[in-house]
Design a protein around this motif. Sequence first.
Motif, PDB file in Angstrom:
ATOM      1  N   ALA A   2       3.545  29.354  83.920  1.00 19.27           N
ATOM      2  CA  ALA A   2       3.158  28.436  82.809  1.00 19.27           C
ATOM      3  C   ALA A   2       3.852  26.722  81.703  1.00 19.27           C
ATOM      4  CB  ALA A   2       3.227  29.397  81.489  1.00 19.27           C
ATOM      5  N   ARG A   3       3.367  26.255  81.342  1.00 16.07           N
ATOM      6  CA  ARG A   3       3.878  25.400  80.927  1.00 16.07           C
ATOM      7  C   ARG A   3       4.298  25.691  79.689  1.00 16.07           C
ATOM      8  NH1 ARG A   3       0.347  22.736  83.884  1.00 16.07           N
ATOM      9  NH2 ARG A   3       0.339  21.321  85.298  1.00 16.07           N
ATOM     10  N   TYR A   4       5.376  25.439  78.853  1.00 21.43           N
ATOM     11  CA  TYR A   4       6.040  26.203  77.496  1.00 21.43           C
ATOM     12  C   TYR A   4       5.320  25.419  76.363  1.00 21.43           C
ATOM     13  CZ  TYR A   4       7.359  30.512  79.086  1.00 21.43           C
ATOM     14  OH  TYR A   4       7.396  31.819  79.747  1.00 21.43           O
ATOM     15  N   VAL A   5       4.968  25.370  75.352  1.00 26.85           N
ATOM     16  CA  VAL A   5       5.005  24.520  74.171  1.00 26.85           C
ATOM     17  C   VAL A   5       5.863  25.340  72.990  1.00 26.85           C
ATOM     18  CG1 VAL A   5       3.647  23.050  72.403  1.00 26.85           C
ATOM     19  CG2 VAL A   5       3.130  23.417  74.534  1.00 26.85           C
ATOM     20  N   PHE A   6       6.564  24.726  72.017  1.00 23.87           N
ATOM     21  CA  PHE A   6       7.834  25.685  71.547  1.00 23.87           C
ATOM     22  C   PHE A   6       7.081  25.154  69.595  1.00 23.87           C
ATOM     23  CE2 PHE A   6       9.704  26.335  75.253  1.00 23.87           C
ATOM     24  CZ  PHE A   6      10.168  27.858  74.874  1.00 23.87           C
ATOM     25  N   ILE A   7       6.550  25.564  69.020  1.00 23.12           N
ATOM     26  CA  ILE A   7       6.319  25.313  67.867  1.00 23.12           C
ATOM     27  C   ILE A   7       7.019  25.612  66.805  1.00 23.12           C
ATOM     28  CG2 ILE A   7       4.436  24.965  66.499  1.00 23.12           C
ATOM     29  CD1 ILE A   7       3.338  26.223  69.410  1.00 23.12           C
ATOM     30  N   THR A   8       7.787  24.347  66.100  1.00 24.87           N
ATOM     31  CA  THR A   8       9.104  24.784  64.743  1.00 24.87           C
ATOM     32  C   THR A   8       8.520  23.632  63.396  1.00 24.87           C
ATOM     33  OG1 THR A   8       9.550  22.570  65.845  1.00 24.87           O
ATOM     34  CG2 THR A   8      10.432  24.518  66.682  1.00 24.87           C
ATOM     35  N   GLY A   9       8.974  24.192  62.513  1.00 22.58           N
ATOM     36  CA  GLY A   9       8.651  23.633  61.645  1.00 22.58           C
ATOM     37  C   GLY A   9       9.729  22.812  60.701  1.00 22.58           C
ATOM     38  N   GLY A  10       9.554  21.783  58.984  1.00 25.33           N
ATOM     39  CA  GLY A  10      10.890  21.807  58.836  1.00 25.33           C
ATOM     40  C   GLY A  10      10.173  21.012  57.542  1.00 25.33           C
ATOM     41  N   VAL A  11      11.099  21.083  57.049  1.00 23.62           N
ATOM     42  CA  VAL A  11      10.798  20.132  54.996  1.00 23.62           C
ATOM     43  C   VAL A  11      10.513  21.607  54.546  1.00 23.62           C
ATOM     44  CG1 VAL A  11       9.645  18.965  53.436  1.00 23.62           C
ATOM     45  CG2 VAL A  11       9.901  18.258  55.976  1.00 23.62           C
ATOM     46  N   VAL A  12       9.222  22.442  54.711  1.00 20.56           N
ATOM     47  CA  VAL A  12       9.070  23.302  53.680  1.00 20.56           C
ATOM     48  C   VAL A  12       7.682  24.444  54.150  1.00 20.56           C
ATOM     49  CG1 VAL A  12       8.875  22.457  51.958  1.00 20.56           C
ATOM     50  CG2 VAL A  12       6.769  22.660  53.416  1.00 20.56           C
ATOM     51  N   SER A  13       8.751  25.881  54.252  1.00 21.48           N
ATOM     52  CA  SER A  13       7.852  27.051  54.879  1.00 21.48           C
ATOM     53  C   SER A  13       6.087  26.441  54.436  1.00 21.48           C
ATOM     54  CB  SER A  13       8.182  28.775  54.366  1.00 21.48           C
ATOM     55  OG  SER A  13       7.996  27.984  52.997  1.00 21.48           O
ATOM     56  N   SER A  14       4.933  27.450  55.000  1.00 25.74           N
ATOM     57  CA  SER A  14       3.328  27.299  55.028  1.00 25.74           C
ATOM     58  C   SER A  14       3.119  25.977  54.611  1.00 25.74           C
ATOM     59  CB  SER A  14       2.930  27.755  53.208  1.00 25.74           C
ATOM     60  OG  SER A  14       4.400  29.439  53.599  1.00 25.74           O
ATOM     61  N   LEU A  15       3.266  25.254  56.202  1.00 26.45           N
ATOM     62  CA  LEU A  15       2.601  24.165  56.393  1.00 26.45           C
ATOM     63  C   LEU A  15       1.787  24.353  57.058  1.00 26.45           C
ATOM     64  CD1 LEU A  15       5.553  21.232  56.889  1.00 26.45           C
ATOM     65  CD2 LEU A  15       3.189  21.798  54.932  1.00 26.45           C
ATOM     66  N   GLY A  16       1.664  25.492  57.580  1.00 28.35           N
ATOM     67  CA  GLY A  16      -0.130  25.550  58.825  1.00 28.35           C
ATOM     68  C   GLY A  16       0.819  25.500  60.746  1.00 28.35           C
ATOM     69  N   LYS A  17       1.796  26.267  60.530  1.00 27.57           N
ATOM     70  CA  LYS A  17       2.693  26.632  62.076  1.00 27.57           C
ATOM     71  C   LYS A  17       1.648  27.215  62.993  1.00 27.57           C
ATOM     72  CE  LYS A  17       6.330  28.083  61.834  1.00 27.57           C
ATOM     73  NZ  LYS A  17       7.015  27.795  60.923  1.00 27.57           N
TER      74      LYS A  17
END
Length: 547
Positions: A2-17
């Motif tokens: 598998a190729r891996y895509v790591f999804i992270t978030g910043g600034v505020v929560s609930s952005l829609g990751k």
Amino acid sequence: MARYVFITGGVVSSLGKGLASAALGALLQARGFSVRLRKLDPYLNVDPGTMSPFEHGEVFVTDDGAETDLDLGHYERFTGVPARNTDSISSGRVYSNVLEKERRGDYLGKTIQVVPHVTNEIKDFLHIGEDEVDFMLCEIGGTVGDIEGLPFFEAIRQFSHDKPRGECIFMHLTLLPYLAASGELKTKPTQHSVKELQSIGIAPDILVCRSEHLIPNKEREKIALFCNVRKDSVVAAYDLKSIYEAPLAYHKQGLDQAVLDAFNISPAPKPDLQIWNDVYDRIHTTDGEVNIAIVGKYTQLEDAYKSFKEALTHGGMANRVKVNVSWVDAEVFDSEDAAPYLEGFHAILVPGGFGERGTEGKIKAAEYARINKIPYFGICLGMQMAVIEAARNVVGMADAGSEEFDYEAGKKRFEPVVYHLKEWVQGNAKIKRKTDDDKGGTMRLGSYDATLTAGSKVAEIYGSLTIEERHRHRYEVDTKYRAQLEDAGLCFSGMSPDGKLPEIVEWSDHPWFIGVQFHPELKSKPFAPHPLFADFVRAAVDSSRLV
């Protein structure tokens, strides 16, 4: 591999990751790739099973009995890939595993530390099933900079270096706030979020920028320059009328192409978006609307009933009608007449829940629907309350109730039509539980078979006499009252294969009154609505024509 895509978030929560991850999975599938999606949550609970719905929203249950984050529901609804217990992990589970190994002596007396022992545990989790799919999409809960999330960020940093070059990329979601006073989109929050991510050794390959306004070319170039990403890897994420527009919207913004470019996959297979074009058409081309009440006890937080609302939307899509959902607090009419609160609705859904609070209101909702011939769908506790209502008001058992409520009150008050489930069969094994067992993971969880009665309404809806549905409950309707209830007209139309556990009840003289012990909402998808929800909305449409 598998190729891996790591999804992270910043600034505020609930952005829609979670939504971005699910939409990306759907787009990669549309290009012919196989995918699996995973959620890594930094909280210290072992799983969300014992967390309050007000605190965390709904608990999503997998076929193999894992209690997981609601984002796994998004993953399933968008990709159709059934989630597994290996698709969700929390800090609590990681630390629990590490400490169990330490107690067994697996570490040979070494000092146990976050690096490498905790991070190695996370990396071991990431490796599971990597030979099964083309892409593994892994969402990290929370936001960059959260102290509890640091072990996960360190683990994925290490993991990307352990893998051959070009097998892992990082996708980061940020916020582009709009300041009305100056009439500008501000890029600084995104820049600072990326800087925070870079400070822990992770450089994003793709930026997904959530914005209420169009992102001008100038701002896009500025973000690319200061965040060290390619301009065509700055992807806009605008607000949508429906979450099911997300795959088409992200495709239009070039997200899937940016991911394939980051992996140097060229030429990229062309996407087949027919399914999502049909979904879009069914959302926006409707023939009327229906009003459905969800009578629950966690109505202050819509995420507590996330899968219910989505399944009703799917049912509306199947019938090409718009479903207007109203949240009705069952406690409001615990001691009042339910009619003023339920009049005008074309159907009533009573979902699951735990504890006695609000149950008298749910019982009155079932009574109102039965007497007034309004379509009623009772799920889990909603089925149990319908049975108690029948026992009290039709059979004549004035003190009918649930053992759950007596246990909670610490004294005997009811004739327990619903009792604590102490033993059941799972596969070839017999499972036993006690009332005072730990709460976490001790329910009847996951997928179980049921046998339906020939000629029943549910058999007609399913088009089969055998079904498989997901469960999450520890109380069950007692079959010793079955004969009395069926004599009164409440048919036990679905049972466990051994005939011991009631799975479905329905009123034989009602246009549409069905209660199920399982959770059908967990298996509904926009391109494959669950048959019970599709038919429930159809019944609501019929009900609306009688008003």
